[in-house]
Write a protein that holds these residues in place. Structure first.
Motif, PDB file in Angstrom:
ATOM      1  N   LEU A 145       0.976  -1.221  -0.010  1.00 34.55           N
ATOM      2  CA  LEU A 145       0.079   0.081  -0.157  1.00 34.55           C
ATOM      3  C   LEU A 145       0.879   1.275  -0.003  1.00 34.55           C
ATOM      4  CD1 LEU A 145      -2.804  -1.091   2.521  1.00 34.55           C
ATOM      5  CD2 LEU A 145      -3.185  -0.659   0.007  1.00 34.55           C
ATOM      6  N   ARG A 146       1.967   1.313   0.785  1.00 35.16           N
ATOM      7  CA  ARG A 146       2.807   2.273   0.606  1.00 35.16           C
ATOM      8  C   ARG A 146       3.556   2.621  -0.636  1.00 35.16           C
ATOM      9  NH1 ARG A 146       7.999   2.555   0.953  1.00 35.16           N
ATOM     10  NH2 ARG A 146       8.224   0.103   1.779  1.00 35.16           N
ATOM     11  N   ILE A 147       3.840   1.491  -1.183  1.00 38.95           N
ATOM     12  CA  ILE A 147       4.671   1.699  -2.375  1.00 38.95           C
ATOM     13  C   ILE A 147       3.419   2.112  -3.386  1.00 38.95           C
ATOM     14  CG2 ILE A 147       5.484   0.363  -4.498  1.00 38.95           C
ATOM     15  CD1 ILE A 147       6.985  -1.077  -2.143  1.00 38.95           C
ATOM     16  N   GLY A 148       2.282   1.427  -3.489  1.00 37.98           N
ATOM     17  CA  GLY A 148       1.144   1.724  -4.270  1.00 37.98           C
ATOM     18  C   GLY A 148       0.796   3.437  -4.276  1.00 37.98           C
ATOM     19  N   GLN A 149       0.913   4.010  -3.035  1.00 40.70           N
ATOM     20  CA  GLN A 149       0.545   5.387  -2.865  1.00 40.70           C
ATOM     21  C   GLN A 149       1.482   5.978  -3.467  1.00 40.70           C
ATOM     22  OE1 GLN A 149       0.306   6.502   1.289  1.00 40.70           O
ATOM     23  NE2 GLN A 149      -1.110   7.998   0.775  1.00 40.70           N
ATOM     24  N   GLU A 150       2.868   5.829  -3.219  1.00 42.38           N
ATOM     25  CA  GLU A 150       3.998   6.396  -3.730  1.00 42.38           C
ATOM     26  C   GLU A 150       3.929   6.661  -5.235  1.00 42.38           C
ATOM     27  OE1 GLU A 150       7.706   4.652  -2.354  1.00 42.38           O
ATOM     28  OE2 GLU A 150       7.187   5.289  -0.189  1.00 42.38           O
ATOM     29  N   LYS A 151       3.316   5.384  -5.805  1.00 41.58           N
ATOM     30  CA  LYS A 151       3.223   5.323  -7.436  1.00 41.58           C
ATOM     31  C   LYS A 151       2.162   5.650  -7.917  1.00 41.58           C
ATOM     32  CE  LYS A 151       7.520   3.763  -8.050  1.00 41.58           C
ATOM     33  NZ  LYS A 151       8.653   4.445  -8.684  1.00 41.58           N
ATOM     34  N   ARG A 152       1.272   6.251  -7.061  1.00 46.13           N
ATOM     35  CA  ARG A 152       0.027   6.896  -7.498  1.00 46.13           C
ATOM     36  C   ARG A 152      -1.205   5.653  -8.082  1.00 46.13           C
ATOM     37  NH1 ARG A 152      -0.073  12.471  -6.996  1.00 46.13           N
ATOM     38  NH2 ARG A 152       2.064  13.250  -7.011  1.00 46.13           N
ATOM     39  N   GLN A 153      -0.855   4.470  -7.581  1.00 40.09           N
ATOM     40  CA  GLN A 153      -1.879   3.458  -7.864  1.00 40.09           C
ATOM     41  C   GLN A 153      -3.163   3.304  -7.127  1.00 40.09           C
ATOM     42  OE1 GLN A 153      -0.883   0.800 -10.247  1.00 40.09           O
ATOM     43  NE2 GLN A 153       0.651   2.366 -10.529  1.00 40.09           N
ATOM     44  N   ASN A 154      -4.393   3.117  -7.715  1.00 42.64           N
ATOM     45  CA  ASN A 154      -5.638   2.693  -6.921  1.00 42.64           C
ATOM     46  C   ASN A 154      -5.347   1.917  -5.821  1.00 42.64           C
ATOM     47  OD1 ASN A 154      -8.008   1.720  -6.211  1.00 42.64           O
ATOM     48  ND2 ASN A 154      -8.945   2.597  -8.156  1.00 42.64           N
ATOM     49  N   PRO A 155      -5.742   1.972  -4.643  1.00 46.04           N
ATOM     50  CA  PRO A 155      -5.698   1.304  -3.399  1.00 46.04           C
ATOM     51  C   PRO A 155      -6.179  -0.101  -3.705  1.00 46.04           C
ATOM     52  CG  PRO A 155      -6.231   3.479  -2.810  1.00 46.04           C
ATOM     53  CD  PRO A 155      -6.422   3.415  -4.120  1.00 46.04           C
ATOM     54  N   ILE A 156      -7.423  -0.314  -4.535  1.00 42.70           N
ATOM     55  CA  ILE A 156      -8.074  -1.521  -4.721  1.00 42.70           C
ATOM     56  C   ILE A 156      -7.162  -2.359  -5.710  1.00 42.70           C
ATOM     57  CG2 ILE A 156     -10.170  -2.684  -5.859  1.00 42.70           C
ATOM     58  CD1 ILE A 156     -10.884  -1.093  -3.033  1.00 42.70           C
ATOM     59  N   LYS A 157      -6.505  -1.533  -6.398  1.00 44.27           N
ATOM     60  CA  LYS A 157      -5.806  -2.182  -7.501  1.00 44.27           C
ATOM     61  C   LYS A 157      -4.550  -2.820  -6.838  1.00 44.27           C
ATOM     62  CE  LYS A 157      -2.650  -1.752 -11.416  1.00 44.27           C
ATOM     63  NZ  LYS A 157      -2.091  -1.098 -12.603  1.00 44.27           N
ATOM     64  N   VAL A 158      -4.151  -2.015  -5.722  1.00 50.69           N
ATOM     65  CA  VAL A 158      -2.952  -2.687  -5.023  1.00 50.69           C
ATOM     66  C   VAL A 158      -3.390  -3.778  -4.225  1.00 50.69           C
ATOM     67  CG1 VAL A 158      -1.238  -1.905  -3.060  1.00 50.69           C
ATOM     68  CG2 VAL A 158      -1.939  -0.310  -5.091  1.00 50.69           C
ATOM     69  N   ILE A 159      -4.394  -3.908  -3.620  1.00 54.00           N
ATOM     70  CA  ILE A 159      -4.827  -4.814  -2.734  1.00 54.00           C
ATOM     71  C   ILE A 159      -5.045  -6.046  -3.592  1.00 54.00           C
ATOM     72  CG2 ILE A 159      -6.854  -5.829  -1.454  1.00 54.00           C
ATOM     73  CD1 ILE A 159      -7.018  -3.010  -0.132  1.00 54.00           C
ATOM     74  N   ILE A 160      -5.455  -6.149  -4.684  1.00 50.52           N
ATOM     75  CA  ILE A 160      -5.708  -7.233  -5.613  1.00 50.52           C
ATOM     76  C   ILE A 160      -4.446  -7.875  -6.097  1.00 50.52           C
ATOM     77  CG2 ILE A 160      -6.910  -7.917  -7.882  1.00 50.52           C
ATOM     78  CD1 ILE A 160      -9.158  -5.884  -7.128  1.00 50.52           C
ATOM     79  N   MET A 161      -3.549  -6.908  -6.631  1.00 49.91           N
ATOM     80  CA  MET A 161      -2.459  -7.254  -7.134  1.00 49.91           C
ATOM     81  C   MET A 161      -1.440  -8.087  -6.132  1.00 49.91           C
ATOM     82  SD  MET A 161      -2.789  -6.818 -10.477  1.00 49.91           S
ATOM     83  CE  MET A 161      -1.146  -6.846 -11.078  1.00 49.91           C
ATOM     84  N   ASN A 162      -1.542  -7.212  -4.841  1.00 49.29           N
ATOM     85  CA  ASN A 162      -0.702  -7.782  -3.734  1.00 49.29           C
ATOM     86  C   ASN A 162      -1.255  -9.270  -3.337  1.00 49.29           C
ATOM     87  OD1 ASN A 162       1.512  -7.346  -1.784  1.00 49.29           O
ATOM     88  ND2 ASN A 162      -0.201  -7.544  -0.224  1.00 49.29           N
TER      89      ASN A 162
END
Length: 89
Positions: A55-72
């Motif tokens: 989630l931290r990296i996703g936020q830094e890279k401006r990724q949608n949090p839902i996408k981050v959760i699914i991909m992780n």
């Protein structure tokens, strides 16, 4: 260096998905589904422990949090590590 290539990480991600399938199919093939589901549960637990980093990296890279959760949850570090290095978007 191999770890700097997008194709390397995509191969690992395919391997991660195949791992889920092999665990589930293999456990049913061996007529022992319970250990397979325990292994899947452990993989899910592992990915949950990676979630703050993802989630931290996703936020830094401006990724949608839902996408981050699914991909992780699907790929774990094979998704967020190359994202953090700018190898994938």
């Amino acid at each position: 260096m191999m770890t700097e290539k997008k194709s390397f990480w995509i191969t690992l991600e395919v391997g991660a998905i195949l791992l889920y399938g092999v665990i589930i199919a293999g456990s049913y093939f061996l007529n022992q589904p319970k250990p397979g589901w325990i292994l899947i549960g452990l993989l899910v637990l592992l990915h949950v422990t990676e979630m703050p980093t993802a989630l931290r990296i996703g936020q830094e890279k401006r990724q949608n949090p839902i996408k981050v959760i699914i991909m992780n949850m699907l790929f774990g570090f094979t998704w967020w590590l190359p994202l953090s290095r700018g190898i994938i978007e």
